[in-house]
Write an enzyme that holds these catalytic residues in place. Structure first.
Site, short mmCIF file in Angstrom:
data_model
loop_
_atom_site.label_atom_id
_atom_site.label_comp_id
_atom_site.label_asym_id
_atom_site.label_seq_id
_atom_site.Cartn_x
_atom_site.Cartn_y
_atom_site.Cartn_z
N ASP A 33 13.66 6.41 -13.94
CA ASP A 33 12.72 7.12 -13.08
C ASP A 33 11.46 7.46 -13.87
O ASP A 33 11.53 7.75 -15.07
CB ASP A 33 13.40 8.41 -12.59
CG ASP A 33 12.67 9.00 -11.42
OD1 ASP A 33 13.04 8.68 -10.28
OD2 ASP A 33 11.71 9.78 -11.64
N SER A 77 6.82 3.78 0.41
CA SER A 77 5.67 3.26 1.13
C SER A 77 5.92 2.95 2.61
O SER A 77 5.26 2.10 3.19
CB SER A 77 5.17 1.99 0.44
OG SER A 77 6.17 1.00 0.49
N THR A 90 -3.99 3.16 -1.13
CA THR A 90 -3.82 2.52 0.18
C THR A 90 -4.97 2.80 1.14
O THR A 90 -5.58 3.88 1.07
CB THR A 90 -2.51 3.01 0.83
OG1 THR A 90 -2.44 2.55 2.18
CG2 THR A 90 -2.43 4.53 0.86
N TYR A 132 2.36 9.54 4.18
CA TYR A 132 2.24 8.48 3.16
C TYR A 132 0.81 8.42 2.64
O TYR A 132 0.57 8.51 1.43
CB TYR A 132 2.68 7.13 3.76
CG TYR A 132 2.32 5.96 2.88
CD1 TYR A 132 2.91 5.81 1.63
CD2 TYR A 132 1.38 5.01 3.30
CE1 TYR A 132 2.57 4.74 0.82
CE2 TYR A 132 1.05 3.94 2.49
CZ TYR A 132 1.63 3.81 1.24
OH TYR A 132 1.28 2.76 0.44
N HIS A 149 6.76 -5.05 8.24
CA HIS A 149 5.45 -5.69 8.26
C HIS A 149 5.42 -6.94 9.13
O HIS A 149 6.40 -7.67 9.24
CB HIS A 149 5.01 -6.04 6.82
CG HIS A 149 4.78 -4.83 5.99
ND1 HIS A 149 5.48 -4.57 4.84
CD2 HIS A 149 3.95 -3.79 6.17
CE1 HIS A 149 5.08 -3.41 4.34
NE2 HIS A 149 4.14 -2.91 5.13
N ILE A 175 4.83 -7.80 19.81
CA ILE A 175 3.43 -7.40 19.60
C ILE A 175 3.34 -5.94 20.03
O ILE A 175 3.57 -5.63 21.21
CB ILE A 175 2.47 -8.27 20.43
CG1 ILE A 175 2.58 -9.74 20.02
CG2 ILE A 175 1.04 -7.76 20.28
CD1 ILE A 175 1.62 -10.67 20.74
N PHE A 176 3.03 -5.08 19.08
CA PHE A 176 2.97 -3.65 19.40
C PHE A 176 1.60 -3.30 19.98
O PHE A 176 0.69 -2.94 19.24
CB PHE A 176 3.23 -2.81 18.15
CG PHE A 176 4.62 -2.97 17.59
CD1 PHE A 176 5.71 -3.13 18.44
CD2 PHE A 176 4.85 -2.94 16.22
CE1 PHE A 176 7.01 -3.26 17.92
CE2 PHE A 176 6.13 -3.06 15.69
CZ PHE A 176 7.21 -3.23 16.55
N ARG A 222 2.71 0.92 18.76
CA ARG A 222 3.46 1.67 17.75
C ARG A 222 2.61 2.88 17.40
O ARG A 222 1.41 2.75 17.22
CB ARG A 222 3.66 0.76 16.54
CG ARG A 222 4.54 1.29 15.46
CD ARG A 222 4.80 0.27 14.38
NE ARG A 222 3.62 0.01 13.56
CZ ARG A 222 3.58 -0.80 12.50
NH1 ARG A 222 4.67 -1.46 12.15
NH2 ARG A 222 2.48 -0.97 11.81
#
Ligand code: UFG
Length: 330
Positions: free
Chosen positions: A52, A78, A118, A142, A190, A208-209, A283
């Site tokens: 860790d 993530s 990100t 996140y 993904h 398809i969201f 989503r």
């Protein structure tokens, strides 16, 4: 040879970066807990430590034994959805643990770090393409956990002279040329891997969201960046830090976006398989369009995406999925 400690080097982006570092003449040394990473994703000739990032004893021993000169820090959680369910986990695993990890690096005399950030730091974009100066208002824990790390790196720079760069990835995709490394997440969320798993008949259909977004074909637009281009960006970031160039946050994308329908159409073309499509509701938390402004990274790091046209991304990802239909070691 400059030796680089790569935390999370057994993960998707980490493993491709480790390979690129070795090819570029660096000596990558991997530290990974293997909670989400894969031992098989790291070459046998690369020094590997399982543990860790908050294990101070282990981290300082690695730094001394391997004569580490800089760090690249990927190790993190993530999953956006999981972060909404368990924000405490994300602030602990990402923000708090990174603080301790960077502290150990500094105490051991390592003052250069490239950090895996990100596009989720921006939240809903105020302008597209999104420049780095754009307001950062994450809409999930996140993104917030990563943005807080960027802010802490800034203050560590002021107080202790830390040299840092945060790379704000847009949508990482694709795989190594020879299909030996690729994306293997559990659960997989993904778009591109899910489309290809549908082509392999591991899933019945690709959903398809949302088809009512404010985009030309009604589906979300994203800036897909090849994982090999991302790997190169880390090497350029390291080289640029060595030259003493300004610390800060850099977008890593192409500046071009593709819609969900365009991605699926390209996957059909590349695979020659007409996978079933399901039009599903939106989503939660997906912005219409996320595309990077890339002028800063091109100018300061002299980096430019080379492999990120959609066809190359999907061809390399398809090679990986065909060679490893169930991921690493399975
Ligand atoms: N999508 C589908 N069907 C699927 C999966 C995804 O239509 O089965 C759509 C999503 O709704 C989105 C697009 O495909 O519009 C891309 O989705 P991904 O899940 O592949 O990627 P995201 O854009 O959601 O996520 C990426 C990074 C995250 C980062 C986020 C920032 O992977 O780490 O951008 O918004 F947090």
């Amino acid at each position: 040879m400059k030796k680089i400690l790569v935390s999370g080097g057994a993960g998707y982006i980490g493993s491709h970066t480790v390979q690129a570092l070795a090819e570029a003449g660096y000596g990558p040394v991997v530290l990974d807990s293997l909670i989400t990473g894969h031992r098989e994703a790291v070459g046998k000739d690369i020094p590997f430590y399982q543990g860790d990032i908050t294990d101070e004893g282990l981290v300082s021993e690695i730094i001394k034994k391997e004569s580490i000169s800089a760090g690249i820090h990927f190790a993190a959680r993530s999953l956006v959805g999981e972060s909404v369910q368990k924000p405490d986990l994300y602030f602990e695993e990402n923000t708090a643990k990174t603080n301790r990890f960077v502290n150990t690096l500094l105490q051991c005399g390592v003052n250069k770090i490239v950090f895996s950030s990100t596009a989720a730091a921006y939240g809903n974009p105020k302008e597209v393409p999104i420049p780095e100066e754009s307001k950062t208002e994450p809409i999930n824990p996140y993104g917030a956990s990563k943005l807080m790390i960027e802010q802490s790196l800034y203050w560590l720079e002021q107080a202790y002279g830390l040299k840092w760069m945060a790379l704000r990835y847009f949508n990482a995709a694709g795989a190594a040329w020879d299909g030996s490394l690729g994306e293997d997440h559990t659960p997989e969320t993904h778009l591109i891997p899910l489309v290809l798993k549908t082509a392999l008949e591991q899933r019945e259909a690709i959903s398809i969201f949302g088809t009512d977004y404010d985009t030309p074909d009604g589906t979300c637009i994203r800036d897909y960046i090849h994982v090999l281009d991302l790997a190169e960006a880390h090497i350029r970031a390291l080289e640029t830090l060595e030259q003493g160039v300004a610390c800060g946050a850099y977008n890593v994308g192409t500046g071009t976006g593709y819609s969900v329908r365009e991605v699926i159409a390209m996957a059909k073309g590349v695979t020659g398989i007409d996978m079933p499509i399901l039009e599903a509701p939106r989503r939660e938390g997906d912005p219409d369009i996320l595309v990077a402004k890339v002028e800063k990274i091109q100018r300061v790091l002299s980096w430019q995406a080379r492999y990120s046209d959609l066809e190359t991304i999907i061809k390399t990802a398809w090679r990986w999925h065909q060679k490893h239909p169930h991921g690493y070691g399975k």
